[in-house]
Design a protein around this motif. Structure first.
Motif, PDB file in Angstrom:
ATOM      1  N   GLU A 140       0.819  -1.117   0.015  1.00  0.00           N
ATOM      2  CA  GLU A 140      -0.079   0.113  -0.070  1.00  0.00           C
ATOM      3  C   GLU A 140       0.988   1.316   0.063  1.00  0.00           C
ATOM      4  O   GLU A 140       0.324   2.244  -0.143  1.00  0.00           O
ATOM      5  CB  GLU A 140      -0.974  -0.004   1.165  1.00  0.00           C
ATOM      6  N   PHE A 141       2.020   1.173   0.364  1.00  0.00           N
ATOM      7  CA  PHE A 141       2.914   2.244   0.192  1.00  0.00           C
ATOM      8  C   PHE A 141       3.858   2.389  -1.035  1.00  0.00           C
ATOM      9  O   PHE A 141       3.988   1.343  -1.590  1.00  0.00           O
ATOM     10  CB  PHE A 141       3.943   2.186   1.514  1.00  0.00           C
ATOM     11  N   GLU A 142       4.137   3.483  -1.402  1.00  0.00           N
ATOM     12  CA  GLU A 142       5.268   3.755  -2.699  1.00  0.00           C
ATOM     13  C   GLU A 142       6.486   3.088  -2.234  1.00  0.00           C
ATOM     14  O   GLU A 142       7.287   3.920  -1.319  1.00  0.00           O
ATOM     15  CB  GLU A 142       5.326   4.968  -3.245  1.00  0.00           C
ATOM     16  N   LEU A 143       7.525   2.706  -3.174  1.00  0.00           N
ATOM     17  CA  LEU A 143       8.786   2.294  -2.971  1.00  0.00           C
ATOM     18  C   LEU A 143       9.396   3.275  -3.913  1.00  0.00           C
ATOM     19  O   LEU A 143       9.222   3.152  -4.848  1.00  0.00           O
ATOM     20  CB  LEU A 143       8.967   1.039  -3.000  1.00  0.00           C
ATOM     21  N   PRO A 144      10.710   3.930  -3.426  1.00  0.00           N
ATOM     22  CA  PRO A 144      11.507   4.511  -4.733  1.00  0.00           C
ATOM     23  C   PRO A 144      12.147   3.406  -5.544  1.00  0.00           C
ATOM     24  O   PRO A 144      12.329   2.299  -5.146  1.00  0.00           O
ATOM     25  CB  PRO A 144      12.363   5.372  -3.817  1.00  0.00           C
ATOM     26  N   TYR A 145      12.330   4.009  -6.732  1.00  0.00           N
ATOM     27  CA  TYR A 145      13.070   2.876  -7.979  1.00  0.00           C
ATOM     28  C   TYR A 145      14.540   2.523  -7.020  1.00  0.00           C
ATOM     29  O   TYR A 145      15.180   3.564  -6.666  1.00  0.00           O
ATOM     30  CB  TYR A 145      13.206   3.536  -8.906  1.00  0.00           C
ATOM     31  N   PRO A 146      14.755   1.379  -7.127  1.00  0.00           N
ATOM     32  CA  PRO A 146      15.982   0.796  -6.397  1.00  0.00           C
ATOM     33  C   PRO A 146      17.260   1.201  -7.342  1.00  0.00           C
ATOM     34  O   PRO A 146      17.826   0.187  -7.898  1.00  0.00           O
ATOM     35  CB  PRO A 146      15.650  -0.661  -6.403  1.00  0.00           C
ATOM     36  N   PRO A 195      22.488   1.345  -4.436  1.00  0.00           N
ATOM     37  CA  PRO A 195      22.414  -0.184  -3.730  1.00  0.00           C
ATOM     38  C   PRO A 195      21.890   0.419  -2.220  1.00  0.00           C
ATOM     39  O   PRO A 195      21.103  -0.719  -2.207  1.00  0.00           O
ATOM     40  CB  PRO A 195      24.086  -0.161  -3.433  1.00  0.00           C
ATOM     41  N   GLU A 196      22.140   1.117  -1.758  1.00  0.00           N
ATOM     42  CA  GLU A 196      21.273   1.335  -0.524  1.00  0.00           C
ATOM     43  C   GLU A 196      19.798   1.433  -0.375  1.00  0.00           C
ATOM     44  O   GLU A 196      19.205   1.038   0.357  1.00  0.00           O
ATOM     45  CB  GLU A 196      21.889   2.610   0.316  1.00  0.00           C
ATOM     46  N   VAL A 197      19.064   1.661  -1.624  1.00  0.00           N
ATOM     47  CA  VAL A 197      17.888   1.740  -1.804  1.00  0.00           C
ATOM     48  C   VAL A 197      17.286   0.141  -1.969  1.00  0.00           C
ATOM     49  O   VAL A 197      16.009   0.186  -1.374  1.00  0.00           O
ATOM     50  CB  VAL A 197      17.289   2.592  -2.949  1.00  0.00           C
ATOM     51  N   ILE A 198      18.115  -0.384  -2.452  1.00  0.00           N
ATOM     52  CA  ILE A 198      17.718  -1.888  -2.652  1.00  0.00           C
ATOM     53  C   ILE A 198      17.469  -2.514  -1.032  1.00  0.00           C
ATOM     54  O   ILE A 198      16.264  -3.035  -0.877  1.00  0.00           O
ATOM     55  CB  ILE A 198      18.755  -2.853  -3.329  1.00  0.00           C
ATOM     56  N   THR A 199      18.479  -2.177  -0.461  1.00  0.00           N
ATOM     57  CA  THR A 199      18.377  -2.973   0.957  1.00  0.00           C
ATOM     58  C   THR A 199      17.463  -1.986   1.674  1.00  0.00           C
ATOM     59  O   THR A 199      16.307  -2.682   2.344  1.00  0.00           O
ATOM     60  CB  THR A 199      19.669  -2.365   1.797  1.00  0.00           C
ATOM     61  N   ALA A 200      17.147  -0.664   1.607  1.00  0.00           N
ATOM     62  CA  ALA A 200      15.932  -0.030   2.388  1.00  0.00           C
ATOM     63  C   ALA A 200      14.575  -0.356   1.774  1.00  0.00           C
ATOM     64  O   ALA A 200      13.600  -0.708   2.761  1.00  0.00           O
ATOM     65  CB  ALA A 200      16.193   1.380   2.114  1.00  0.00           C
ATOM     66  N   ASN A 201      14.449  -0.727   0.515  1.00  0.00           N
ATOM     67  CA  ASN A 201      13.052  -1.324  -0.019  1.00  0.00           C
ATOM     68  C   ASN A 201      12.705  -2.398   0.604  1.00  0.00           C
ATOM     69  O   ASN A 201      11.729  -2.898   1.057  1.00  0.00           O
ATOM     70  CB  ASN A 201      13.228  -1.099  -1.279  1.00  0.00           C
ATOM     71  N   LEU A 202      13.546  -3.361   0.587  1.00  0.00           N
ATOM     72  CA  LEU A 202      13.532  -4.855   0.877  1.00  0.00           C
ATOM     73  C   LEU A 202      13.145  -4.703   2.468  1.00  0.00           C
ATOM     74  O   LEU A 202      12.401  -5.620   2.859  1.00  0.00           O
ATOM     75  CB  LEU A 202      14.647  -5.685   0.788  1.00  0.00           C
ATOM     76  N   LYS A 207      14.318  -9.671   8.898  1.00  0.00           N
ATOM     77  CA  LYS A 207      14.794  -8.306   9.023  1.00  0.00           C
ATOM     78  C   LYS A 207      16.278  -8.442   9.344  1.00  0.00           C
ATOM     79  O   LYS A 207      17.240  -7.869   8.770  1.00  0.00           O
ATOM     80  CB  LYS A 207      14.115  -7.493  10.005  1.00  0.00           C
ATOM     81  N   VAL A 208      16.814  -9.142  10.186  1.00  0.00           N
ATOM     82  CA  VAL A 208      18.240  -9.346  10.816  1.00  0.00           C
ATOM     83  C   VAL A 208      18.882  -9.894   9.343  1.00  0.00           C
ATOM     84  O   VAL A 208      20.181  -9.854   9.213  1.00  0.00           O
ATOM     85  CB  VAL A 208      18.321 -10.232  12.043  1.00  0.00           C
ATOM     86  N   LEU A 209      18.219 -10.979   8.700  1.00  0.00           N
ATOM     87  CA  LEU A 209      18.818 -11.867   7.862  1.00  0.00           C
ATOM     88  C   LEU A 209      19.212 -10.888   6.638  1.00  0.00           C
ATOM     89  O   LEU A 209      20.313 -11.023   6.330  1.00  0.00           O
ATOM     90  CB  LEU A 209      17.795 -12.738   7.360  1.00  0.00           C
ATOM     91  N   VAL A 210      18.102 -10.033   6.354  1.00  0.00           N
ATOM     92  CA  VAL A 210      18.621  -9.080   5.230  1.00  0.00           C
ATOM     93  C   VAL A 210      19.709  -8.078   5.397  1.00  0.00           C
ATOM     94  O   VAL A 210      20.491  -7.657   4.698  1.00  0.00           O
ATOM     95  CB  VAL A 210      17.166  -8.331   4.746  1.00  0.00           C
ATOM     96  N   LYS A 211      19.433  -7.667   6.854  1.00  0.00           N
ATOM     97  CA  LYS A 211      20.681  -6.536   7.192  1.00  0.00           C
ATOM     98  C   LYS A 211      21.951  -7.245   7.017  1.00  0.00           C
ATOM     99  O   LYS A 211      22.750  -6.658   6.300  1.00  0.00           O
ATOM    100  CB  LYS A 211      20.335  -6.335   8.476  1.00  0.00           C
ATOM    101  N   HIS A 212      22.140  -8.436   7.383  1.00  0.00           N
ATOM    102  CA  HIS A 212      23.480  -9.212   7.512  1.00  0.00           C
ATOM    103  C   HIS A 212      23.841  -9.469   6.065  1.00  0.00           C
ATOM    104  O   HIS A 212      25.144  -9.385   5.777  1.00  0.00           O
ATOM    105  CB  HIS A 212      23.729 -10.183   8.320  1.00  0.00           C
ATOM    106  N   LEU A 213      23.106 -10.271   5.334  1.00  0.00           N
ATOM    107  CA  LEU A 213      23.283 -10.695   3.987  1.00  0.00           C
ATOM    108  C   LEU A 213      23.695  -9.376   3.039  1.00  0.00           C
ATOM    109  O   LEU A 213      24.834  -9.445   2.435  1.00  0.00           O
ATOM    110  CB  LEU A 213      22.127 -11.293   3.586  1.00  0.00           C
ATOM    111  N   HIS A 214      22.828  -8.134   3.144  1.00  0.00           N
ATOM    112  CA  HIS A 214      23.371  -7.230   2.323  1.00  0.00           C
ATOM    113  C   HIS A 214      24.639  -6.358   2.722  1.00  0.00           C
ATOM    114  O   HIS A 214      25.417  -6.112   1.724  1.00  0.00           O
ATOM    115  CB  HIS A 214      22.059  -6.182   2.285  1.00  0.00           C
TER     116      HIS A 214
END
Ligand code: BEZ
Ligand code: FE
Length: 328
Positions: free
Chosen positions: A21-27, A30-37, A54-61
């Motif tokens: 329901e929210f808008e995501l900026p185009y990725p 690099p940092e936008v990809i992480t923030a969007n996910l 959340k922790v998985l994505v944070k550490h993987l990225h």
């Protein structure tokens, strides 16, 4: 209807969820990809899963960023993991082996079974446990004659308050003198070097076995290649596995490690704990050996270990204490 299985492909693409329901900026950075996910992960319904993702994505990225990973390196990793999966069969669990050599199995086990008031510590279960171990009487042998040097294993099972635990179910397994578990022989006809027994009314247990031998974990797959690439060996020091179960108590999964083994301080799966290192006493007494039931008499090694179990209640309490400490 299109030919082939293209309808399955469509079913796999859409899971029925609408766009967020929210808008995501185009990725486009690099940092936008992480923030969007991370924002998308917020939609996860289960609070525990939301936290884990959340922790998985944070550490993987962060891993990708920190290593400045190349496309070729990522593809190598993907093909490696693919081969780990492909190596798995009902009898070979390469994925667990990967978790073992990376220390993840030991770490998860340590966090889930914190050391409590004198209780016996856990050790890795490994892939060689089977359910078909024969029941043996107290004092009987878990190994057939000729499987290795005689060893007698004995001790008492009690609570952290020192109260004996009668009728606890012990399952135990080990390698023979060749460093092989029975399941590693293609002509295995029956379980050997493994058994199931119960502690007596005073919580005491005892059985005949053989001195286990250090052995390599399977090195003929991708996990073996990983160890070689890291310059690591694939050896486990010699050990005797044991699990103990009794109603109202947390199941103990452990192993005993005789001192003096060359591989003791560099176990490739991080299973050795100081409290589980044991001294094998040499009993050079033919009469005593025969009294204990060793058919050829002579001498034997004695492994004595008193086991202390925590109640389910104690286990829960320690676990939540650790959780609280981790949150701080
Ligand atoms: C074992 O002790 O049986 C074992 C544990 C982890 C990986 C391989 C073997
Ligand atoms: Fe083992």
């Amino acid at each position: 209807m299109p030919e082939g299985n293209s309808s399955d492909v469509h079913a796999a693409v859409s899971n029925g969820n609408p766009p967020p329901e929210f808008e995501l900026p185009y990725p486009d950075r690099p940092e936008v990809i992480t923030a969007n996910l991370l924002k998308l992960v917020e939609q996860t319904k289960s609070p525990r899963n939301r936290f884990i993702f959340k922790v998985l994505v944070k550490h993987l990225h962060q891993f990708v960023n920190e290593t400045d990973l190349t496309t070729d390196e990522w593809m190598t990793a993907i093909l490696f993991l693919t081969r780990v999966g492909q190596k798995c069969t009902p009898l070979r669990q390469e994925m667990i082996l990967l978790s073992d050599v990376l220390g993840v199995s030991a770490l998860v086990d340590s966090l889930n079974n914190p050391v409590t008031g004198g209780a016996t510590e856990n050790s890795v279960l490994g892939p060689f446990y089977t359910e078909d171990a024969a029941d043996v009487e107290l004092g009987d042998s878990i190994a057939s004659e000729g499987k290795g040097e005689y060893m007698y294993v004995e001790g008492q099972i009690s609570t952290t308050e020192g109260k004996p635990i009668p009728d606890a179910i012990i399952e135990t397994w080990e390698t023979d003198a060749n460093g092989y578990y029975d399941t590693q022989y293609t002509d295995r006809t029956h379980p050997d070097c493994r058994g199931r027994l119960r502690s007596d009314k005073d919580g005491k247990y005892g059985y005949r076995a053989v001195v286990p031998v250090s052995y390599p974990i399977p090195g003929d797959g991708p996990v073996g290649e990983l160890l070689l690439a890291m310059g690591r060996h694939n050896m486990r020091p010699n050990h005797l596995h044991m699990t103990v179960e009794a109603p109202g108590f947390n199941k103990l999964v452990t192993a005993f490690y005789p001192e003096g083994d060359r591989w003791l301080s560099s176990d490739c799966v991080f299973g050795v704990k100081k409290s589980l290192v044991v001294n094998l006493k040499e009993i050079n007494n033919d009469e005593e050996a025969r009294k204990r039931g060793f058919p050829k008499g002579g001498s034997f090694k004695l492994l004595s270990f008193d086991l202390v179990l925590v109640t389910e209640e104690q286990h829960r309490a320690t676990r939540s204490q650790v959780d609280e400490e981790l949150k701080q």
